[in-house]
Design an enzyme around this catalytic site. Structure first.
Site, PDB file in Angstrom:
ATOM      1  N   TYR A   1       0.815  -1.214   0.000  1.00 19.71           N
ATOM      2  CA  TYR A   1       0.000   0.000   0.000  1.00 19.71           C
ATOM      3  C   TYR A   1       0.851   1.267   0.000  1.00 19.71           C
ATOM      4  O   TYR A   1       0.436   2.295  -0.511  1.00 19.71           O
ATOM      5  CB  TYR A   1      -0.899   0.035   1.241  1.00 19.71           C
ATOM      6  CG  TYR A   1      -2.273  -0.566   1.046  1.00 19.71           C
ATOM      7  CD1 TYR A   1      -2.427  -1.862   0.575  1.00 19.71           C
ATOM      8  CD2 TYR A   1      -3.416   0.167   1.360  1.00 19.71           C
ATOM      9  CE1 TYR A   1      -3.686  -2.412   0.421  1.00 19.71           C
ATOM     10  CE2 TYR A   1      -4.679  -0.379   1.210  1.00 19.71           C
ATOM     11  CZ  TYR A   1      -4.806  -1.666   0.733  1.00 19.71           C
ATOM     12  OH  TYR A   1      -6.062  -2.198   0.589  1.00 19.71           O
TER      13      TYR A   1
ATOM     14  N   LYS B   1       2.657 -15.513   2.542  1.00 11.75           N
ATOM     15  CA  LYS B   1       2.830 -16.209   1.266  1.00 11.75           C
ATOM     16  C   LYS B   1       4.316 -16.518   1.134  1.00 11.75           C
ATOM     17  O   LYS B   1       4.976 -16.132   0.165  1.00 11.75           O
ATOM     18  CB  LYS B   1       2.302 -15.321   0.122  1.00 11.75           C
ATOM     19  CG  LYS B   1       2.243 -16.001  -1.238  1.00 11.75           C
ATOM     20  CD  LYS B   1       1.176 -17.061  -1.367  1.00 11.75           C
ATOM     21  CE  LYS B   1       1.286 -17.770  -2.696  1.00 11.75           C
ATOM     22  NZ  LYS B   1       0.371 -18.932  -2.810  1.00 11.75           N
TER      23      LYS B   1
ATOM     24  N   ASP C   1      -3.584 -18.135   0.414  1.00 12.65           N
ATOM     25  CA  ASP C   1      -4.598 -18.773  -0.441  1.00 12.65           C
ATOM     26  C   ASP C   1      -5.375 -19.828   0.353  1.00 12.65           C
ATOM     27  O   ASP C   1      -6.603 -19.909   0.288  1.00 12.65           O
ATOM     28  CB  ASP C   1      -3.979 -19.355  -1.723  1.00 12.65           C
ATOM     29  CG  ASP C   1      -2.743 -20.206  -1.478  1.00 12.65           C
ATOM     30  OD1 ASP C   1      -2.232 -20.233  -0.342  1.00 12.65           O
ATOM     31  OD2 ASP C   1      -2.276 -20.856  -2.433  1.00 12.65           O
TER      32      ASP C   1
ATOM     33  N   ASP D   1      -6.663  -6.707   3.946  1.00 10.46           N
ATOM     34  CA  ASP D   1      -7.764  -6.021   3.265  1.00 10.46           C
ATOM     35  C   ASP D   1      -8.718  -7.050   2.685  1.00 10.46           C
ATOM     36  O   ASP D   1      -9.940  -6.978   2.866  1.00 10.46           O
ATOM     37  CB  ASP D   1      -7.193  -5.125   2.158  1.00 10.46           C
ATOM     38  CG  ASP D   1      -8.277  -4.400   1.388  1.00 10.46           C
ATOM     39  OD1 ASP D   1      -9.205  -3.877   2.029  1.00 10.46           O
ATOM     40  OD2 ASP D   1      -8.200  -4.375   0.142  1.00 10.46           O
TER      41      ASP D   1
ATOM     42  N   ASP E   1     -12.623  -8.530   4.382  1.00 11.76           N
ATOM     43  CA  ASP E   1     -13.910  -8.465   3.671  1.00 11.76           C
ATOM     44  C   ASP E   1     -14.540  -9.855   3.610  1.00 11.76           C
ATOM     45  O   ASP E   1     -15.746 -10.020   3.802  1.00 11.76           O
ATOM     46  CB  ASP E   1     -13.733  -7.948   2.232  1.00 11.76           C
ATOM     47  CG  ASP E   1     -14.016  -6.456   2.109  1.00 11.76           C
ATOM     48  OD1 ASP E   1     -13.774  -5.730   3.100  1.00 11.76           O
ATOM     49  OD2 ASP E   1     -14.471  -6.023   1.030  1.00 11.76           O
TER      50      ASP E   1
END
Ligand code: IPM
Ligand code: MG
Length: 351
Positions: A135, A185, A217, A241, A245
């Protein structure tokens, strides 16, 4: 106890108005002042995070935010987008720790798109690092290379950034089920190998908390397959992020979920996890409960007013038990109410 109120755009002003009323009803002598952030700030000043807002936000102990953004600002240059105001205030105030609880209230078990046995009793806390990662990483941009455009961003974390968010996660887990799942990851990205290594180091200071690791994942898959396996999840800005959600929808409505973004001294910005919902703005039908629950987090984390926080949360549970529902959580046999009526019901339930 100074609170800076940033109603923002879309449904923001309607929902923050109800949270402010709830805070006032507690009679705790807060000093509250409003300022502009997001699209409304761009319209008024040309800057999504104007100086007057910076000044007020820096002086305040806590910030209560509605939501920012809307289609009318989508075509503006990047530095004038409402989202830039939100990213700007997070970075400016060093709000690196984003707490996003996903709790399924028993009354709303049918609101989830998942089978109720998968989600009943769900109570997870996602802790997202909020001021680093891709970001904010440099270099970033779009450049011309061999006659074509090439876009690039940088995923970057220093070990001190990882360590401080790790500590927040372990401390939070100590007050819950004492389990932290760190999401990375590391099979592909060096940056997140460092993330994993530092989390292991931090965990040595918390022998009472169990640390596990999961690739992002798989974490996305496990969240819909067996979400109740998680207690605290900690991850970087971008993965957080996305996963937050996803987690919010396990509960059926993003209209119920609060969030807190904290600095090292528990100064915090509190906002619902949902967006500005321009499609229903101004209609008086938005669900104010996520913002009211954010106000409860504000009482708890910034001011240490645990009892007042519990009182607000109990009032929200009570109105759900009484059958009051805004449109997003409505089902047959319950009482549909608007934003203001929901605020009234919560205030009545405080008594
Ligand atoms: C969030 C939002 C923001 C983010 C946007 C609006 C910049 O999606 O708070 O999750 O990506 O952090
Ligand atoms: Mg998001």
């Amino acid at each position: 106890m100074k609170i800076c109120v940033l109603p923002g755009d879309g449904i923001g002003p309607e929902i923050t108005a109800q949270a402010v009323r709830v805070l006032q009803a507690l009679d705790l002598k807060f000093e509250m002042e409003e300022a502009l952030l997001g699209g409304c700030a761009v319209d008024a000043t040309g800057n999504p995070y104007p100086e007057a807002t910076q000044k007020l936000a820096r002086q305040a102990d806590a910030i209560l935010l509605g939501a920012v953004g809307g289609p009318q600002w989508d075509s503006l240059p990047r530095e004038k987008r409402p989202e830039r105001g939100l990213l700007g205030i997070r970075k400016d105030l060093n709000l690196f720790a984003n707490l996003r609880p996903a709790i399924l209230y028993p009354e709303l078990a049918n609101a989830s798109t998942l089978k109720s046995e998968i989600v009943a009793g769900l109570d997870i806390l996602i802790i997202r690092e909020l001021t680093g990662d891709i970001y904010f990483g440099q270099p970033r941009g779009v450049r011309e290379e061999n006659g074509e455009r090439v876009g690039f961003n940088t995923m970057v974390y220093s070990e001190s950034e990882i360590r401080r968010i790790g500590r927040v996660a372990f401390e939070a887990a100590r007050k819950r089920d004492k389990r932290v799942c760190s999401v990375d990851k590391m099979n592909v990205l060096e940056c997140t190998q460092l993330w994993r290594d530092v989390m292991v180091e931090v965990s040595k200071d918390y022998p009472d908390v169990a640390l596990s690791h999961m690739l992002v994942d798989n974490a996305a898959m496990q969240l819909v397959k067996a979400p109740k396996q998680f207690d605290v999840m900690v991850t970087g800005n971008m993965f957080g992020d996305i996963l937050s959600d996803e987690a919010s929808m396990l509960t059926g409505s993003i209209g119920m979920l609060p969030s807190a973004s904290l600095d090292e001294n528990n100064k915090g910005l509190y906002e619902p996890s949902h967006g500005s919902a321009p499609d229903i703005a101004g209609k008086g039908i938005a669900n104010p409960l996520a913002t009211i629950l954010s106000a409860a987090m504000l009482l708890r984390y910034t001011f240490g007013l645990e009892e007042a926080a519990l009182r607000v949360e109990a009032a929200v549970k009570k109105v759900l038990a009484q059958g009051y529902r805004t449109g997003d959580i409505y089902e047959r046999g319950t009482t549909k109410v608007g934003t203001q009526e929901m605020g009234d019901a919560v205030i009545a339930a405080l008594a």
